[in-house]
Design an enzyme around this catalytic site. Structure first.
Site, mmCIF file in Angstrom:
data_model
loop_
_atom_site.group_PDB
_atom_site.id
_atom_site.type_symbol
_atom_site.label_atom_id
_atom_site.label_comp_id
_atom_site.label_asym_id
_atom_site.label_seq_id
_atom_site.Cartn_x
_atom_site.Cartn_y
_atom_site.Cartn_z
ATOM 1 N N ARG A 141 0.843 -1.131 -0.105
ATOM 2 C CA ARG A 141 -0.061 -0.073 0.114
ATOM 3 C C ARG A 141 0.880 1.260 0.068
ATOM 4 N NH1 ARG A 141 -2.079 -3.774 3.842
ATOM 5 N NH2 ARG A 141 -4.158 -4.328 3.229
ATOM 6 N N LYS A 166 -1.856 -1.863 7.541
ATOM 7 C CA LYS A 166 -3.583 -1.851 7.776
ATOM 8 C C LYS A 166 -3.962 -2.783 8.899
ATOM 9 C CE LYS A 166 -7.616 -1.222 5.034
ATOM 10 N NZ LYS A 166 -8.219 -1.392 3.542
ATOM 11 N N HIS A 241 -2.736 4.053 -5.941
ATOM 12 C CA HIS A 241 -2.890 3.027 -5.532
ATOM 13 C C HIS A 241 -3.238 1.704 -6.477
ATOM 14 C CE1 HIS A 241 -4.384 0.581 -2.176
ATOM 15 N NE2 HIS A 241 -5.676 0.248 -3.084
ATOM 16 N N ARG A 244 -0.732 -1.052 -6.723
ATOM 17 C CA ARG A 244 -1.020 -2.329 -6.046
ATOM 18 C C ARG A 244 -1.756 -3.369 -6.703
ATOM 19 N NH1 ARG A 244 -1.198 -4.292 -0.701
ATOM 20 N NH2 ARG A 244 -3.258 -4.921 -0.049
ATOM 21 N N HIS A 275 -3.584 -8.644 3.166
ATOM 22 C CA HIS A 275 -5.010 -8.612 3.264
ATOM 23 C C HIS A 275 -5.371 -9.458 4.691
ATOM 24 C CE1 HIS A 275 -5.802 -8.168 -1.184
ATOM 25 N NE2 HIS A 275 -5.673 -7.156 -0.861
ATOM 26 N N TYR A 284 -9.780 -9.929 -6.918
ATOM 27 C CA TYR A 284 -8.831 -9.623 -8.084
ATOM 28 C C TYR A 284 -9.122 -10.657 -9.310
ATOM 29 C CZ TYR A 284 -6.053 -6.284 -5.276
ATOM 30 O OH TYR A 284 -5.574 -5.204 -4.759
#
Length: 309
Positions: A141, A166, A241, A244, A275, A284
């Site tokens: 990120r 995150k 972003h 990514r 994640h 994705y």
């Protein structure tokens, strides 16, 4: 302190213990409690939540974001006192919940790096090509990259450490030797522009401080424009972003083309990307038509021949 203020403090403590940061939510919920106080209300109602969320001028997405900040707090309160009401999901509709990802081709990534080297300020011409390149080969990120410090690059082991990513999670990212060498060259060149300090951000401003994400976003948009990387539609514009997203999709494409076990690889990719839930990585699979086509071809072979899908 009022009962609602204390409840908010307790709520934030519980959620942060689970890894959530909630900086924006804390600010918004504080404003919501200010609104309730002005209305003389001591309980959360759907009417009050909706009135507060839609009070300022702005697009529906902003109103929905404000209301979405209230919903989990209202659910927390409702579990303790049923008099509090929980606004239903989807009360404010504003279109798709995800922006359309701009998937960069390898040629476009190369064009972005080349164009970034031509930025007028020498430090920018050094920092931005390295930042874009690191994002392209790790899929981290933007905020994680900007939070990196010098000591997070282990050149001997070929590891980049993402700290406090995150949801407060940290992870180790193995990188190719060429990436390690590029980072070392960058560090040597960067130290000619900024003073040496004991602890320093990897990507810095001329004062030696960490870079600001909004400024990075603005500079990236200018780089993309100069590189001829243009919007594909009103909903699909080049963003930093999206590098990514491009990394994740390219990794999956390579796996399909090489005949790898994609289902077995997805949890590893999920961990590498940081994640929390594998479903965020599975998304994705639907992000690129080429991925859907390859997945469909593999499924068809499986149905016709029994080959592993």
């Amino acid at each position: 302190m009022s009962a609602l203020r204390q409840a908010l403090a307790d709520y934030l403590t519980v959620r942060r213990a689970l890894g959530y940061k909630l900086e924006r939510a804390e600010k918004l919920l504080g404003q919501f409690l200010d609104y309730l106080h002005g209305e003389g209300a001591h309980t959360v109602t759907v009417e009050h939540a909706l009135a507060w969320a839609t009070a300022p001028a702005g697009d529906p997405w902003w109103h929905a974001l404000r209301l979405n900040a209230v919903r989990p707090f209202a659910a927390y309160l409702h579990a303790r006192d049923p008099h509090h009401e929980v606004p239903p999901a989807g009360l404010i509709r504003y279109g798709s919940s995800r922006a359309t990802p701009y998937l960069y081709s390898p040629a476009q990534i190369e064009a972005l790096v080349t164009t970034a080297r031509q930025l007028p300020f020498p430090l920018h011409a050094l920092v931005y090509p390295t930042l874009i390149g690191l994002l392209a080969v790790t899929g981290m990120r933007v905020g994680e990259a900007l939070a990196l410090q010098d000591q997070d690059v282990d050149a001997q082991q070929g590891i980049v450490t993402v700290r406090d990513g995150k949801f407060g999670k940290s992870r180790l990212l193995p990188v190719h030797p060429s990436t390690t060498e590029a980072l070392l060259r960058y560090l040597q060149a960067r130290d000619q522009f900024v003073p040496t300090t004991a602890v320093r951000a990897l990507f810095v401003t001329s004062s030696g401080g960490p870079m600001d994400r909004p400024n990075v976003g603005r500079t990236f948009r200018q780089i993309a424009k100069n590189a001829g990387v243009t919007a594909r539609s009103a909903a699909c514009r080049p963003r930093v972003h999206d590098i990514r997203h491009s990394f994740a999709v390219a990794t999956l494409l390579d796996a399909y083309r090489n005949g790898d076990d994609v289902q077995a690889m997805l949890p590893r990719l999920s961990t590498y990307l940081g994640h929390v839930q594998p479903k965020d990585t599975y998304w994705y699979l639907s992000a690129a038509p080429e991925l859907l086509a390859l997945a469909g071809e593999r499924l068809e072979r499986h149905l016709n021949t029994g080959e592993a899908a």
